[in-house]
Design a protein around this motif. Structure first.
Motif, PDB file in Angstrom:
ATOM      1  N   SER A 240       0.857  -1.184   0.000  1.00 24.14           N
ATOM      2  CA  SER A 240       0.000   0.000   0.000  1.00 24.14           C
ATOM      3  C   SER A 240       0.893   1.233   0.000  1.00 24.14           C
ATOM      4  O   SER A 240       1.682   1.434   0.923  1.00 24.14           O
ATOM      5  N   ILE A 241       0.783   2.048  -1.029  1.00 24.72           N
ATOM      6  CA  ILE A 241       1.550   3.289  -1.129  1.00 24.72           C
ATOM      7  C   ILE A 241       0.593   4.434  -0.809  1.00 24.72           C
ATOM      8  O   ILE A 241      -0.414   4.609  -1.490  1.00 24.72           O
ATOM      9  N   THR A 242       0.925   5.189   0.230  1.00 29.35           N
ATOM     10  CA  THR A 242       0.054   6.255   0.707  1.00 29.35           C
ATOM     11  C   THR A 242       0.753   7.606   0.554  1.00 29.35           C
ATOM     12  O   THR A 242       1.895   7.766   0.973  1.00 29.35           O
ATOM     13  N   ALA A 243       0.056   8.559  -0.042  1.00 33.15           N
ATOM     14  CA  ALA A 243       0.562   9.922  -0.186  1.00 33.15           C
ATOM     15  C   ALA A 243      -0.408  10.874   0.500  1.00 33.15           C
ATOM     16  O   ALA A 243      -1.620  10.758   0.333  1.00 33.15           O
ATOM     17  N   VAL A 244       0.142  11.797   1.293  1.00 31.90           N
ATOM     18  CA  VAL A 244      -0.669  12.797   1.981  1.00 31.90           C
ATOM     19  C   VAL A 244      -0.234  14.163   1.481  1.00 31.90           C
ATOM     20  O   VAL A 244       0.945  14.493   1.491  1.00 31.90           O
ATOM     21  N   LEU A 245      -1.193  14.964   0.989  1.00 36.83           N
ATOM     22  CA  LEU A 245      -0.885  16.299   0.507  1.00 36.83           C
ATOM     23  C   LEU A 245      -1.893  17.322   0.986  1.00 36.83           C
ATOM     24  O   LEU A 245      -3.016  16.978   1.329  1.00 36.83           O
ATOM     25  N   ASP A 246      -1.461  18.560   1.004  1.00 36.98           N
ATOM     26  CA  ASP A 246      -2.300  19.673   1.432  1.00 36.98           C
ATOM     27  C   ASP A 246      -2.534  20.613   0.267  1.00 36.98           C
ATOM     28  O   ASP A 246      -1.674  20.795  -0.587  1.00 36.98           O
ATOM     29  N   THR A 247      -3.719  21.224   0.251  1.00 40.46           N
ATOM     30  CA  THR A 247      -4.035  22.277  -0.703  1.00 40.46           C
ATOM     31  C   THR A 247      -4.798  23.363   0.036  1.00 40.46           C
ATOM     32  O   THR A 247      -5.411  23.107   1.068  1.00 40.46           O
ATOM     33  N   THR A 248      -4.761  24.567  -0.491  1.00 36.72           N
ATOM     34  CA  THR A 248      -5.503  25.643   0.141  1.00 36.72           C
ATOM     35  C   THR A 248      -6.949  25.680  -0.309  1.00 36.72           C
ATOM     36  O   THR A 248      -7.794  26.240   0.365  1.00 36.72           O
ATOM     37  N   LYS A 249      -7.229  25.071  -1.468  1.00 38.67           N
ATOM     38  CA  LYS A 249      -8.615  25.034  -1.932  1.00 38.67           C
ATOM     39  C   LYS A 249      -8.957  23.613  -2.379  1.00 38.67           C
ATOM     40  O   LYS A 249      -8.103  22.875  -2.861  1.00 38.67           O
ATOM     41  N   ARG A 250     -10.196  23.249  -2.220  1.00 34.50           N
ATOM     42  CA  ARG A 250     -10.622  21.912  -2.613  1.00 34.50           C
ATOM     43  C   ARG A 250     -11.007  21.919  -4.087  1.00 34.50           C
ATOM     44  O   ARG A 250     -11.816  22.722  -4.524  1.00 34.50           O
ATOM     45  N   ASN A 251     -10.392  21.012  -4.834  1.00 35.50           N
ATOM     46  CA  ASN A 251     -10.710  20.859  -6.245  1.00 35.50           C
ATOM     47  C   ASN A 251     -10.510  19.391  -6.599  1.00 35.50           C
ATOM     48  O   ASN A 251      -9.421  18.970  -6.954  1.00 35.50           O
ATOM     49  N   ASP A 252     -11.581  18.620  -6.496  1.00 31.77           N
ATOM     50  CA  ASP A 252     -11.503  17.180  -6.734  1.00 31.77           C
ATOM     51  C   ASP A 252     -11.156  16.848  -8.181  1.00 31.77           C
ATOM     52  O   ASP A 252     -10.537  15.821  -8.447  1.00 31.77           O
ATOM     53  N   ALA A 253     -11.521  17.701  -9.117  1.00 32.78           N
ATOM     54  CA  ALA A 253     -11.206  17.444 -10.524  1.00 32.78           C
ATOM     55  C   ALA A 253      -9.693  17.454 -10.743  1.00 32.78           C
ATOM     56  O   ALA A 253      -9.169  16.613 -11.480  1.00 32.78           O
TER      57      ALA A 253
END
Length: 168
Positions: free
Chosen positions: A126-139
């Motif tokens: 299982s390869i897991t990546a955690v990232l942050d963004t200032t705005k939500r944009n699922d596309a």
């Protein structure tokens, strides 16, 4: 013309510059009295340059953050979103899939917090990546992991988003 805060900042910077230069000159005086090279002027100028460099550090950090399109340290005290990707594959394909995940998440607008791999039963990773963004944009998230999703060696992909607010 100046507000109280601006005047205090200017006064603080001025005191630091004068004090840094004076201490450098004092070291230079001691060296000059002992007949060593690099006397008062040299040490005063070096201390002045060092003081100005330290005072300009926040400016350099802001410029670097703008050029790098990543969040600065001050942005961590804002509202944002944390995306978590989990990609599962067979252990023999881990290197290829980890590379795809790495390329997918290192994009403008994302701040990568971590990428880790965990061994699971039956030779699955299982390869897991955690990232942050200032705005939500699922596309944008879907576009960034499109290559990973379409790879035949991938057994499954899951992602989740969480609204986060930090205040320190």
């Amino acid at each position: 013309m100046f507000t109280t805060f601006s005047l205090a900042v200017i006064l603080d910077c001025t005191v630091r510059i004068v004090l840094g230069t004076a201490l450098g000159a004092l070291i230079g005086l001691e060296r000059q009295l002992r007949a060593r090279s690099a006397g008062i002027r040299t040490n005063a100028l070096v201390a002045l340059g060092s003081t100005l460099f330290v005072l300009a550090n926040p400016l350099f950090r802001a410029i670097g953050s703008f050029i790098d399109c990543r969040r600065s340290i001050n942005d961590y005290e804002t509202v944002g979103h944390e995306y978590t990707f989990e990609v599962r594959c067979l252990q023999q394909h881990e290197v290829k899939i980890r590379s795809l995940v790495f390329d997918a998440v290192h994009r403008p607008g994302f701040s990568v917090r971590s990428i880790a791999a965990t061994d699971l039963p039956d030779d699955i990773v299982s390869i897991t990546a955690v990232l942050d963004t200032t705005k939500r944009n699922d596309a944008d998230i879907e576009k960034s992991i499109e290559a990973v999703i379409q790879t035949p060696e991938v057994l499954g992909v899951r992602w989740d988003v969480e609204h986060i607010t930090t205040s320190d």
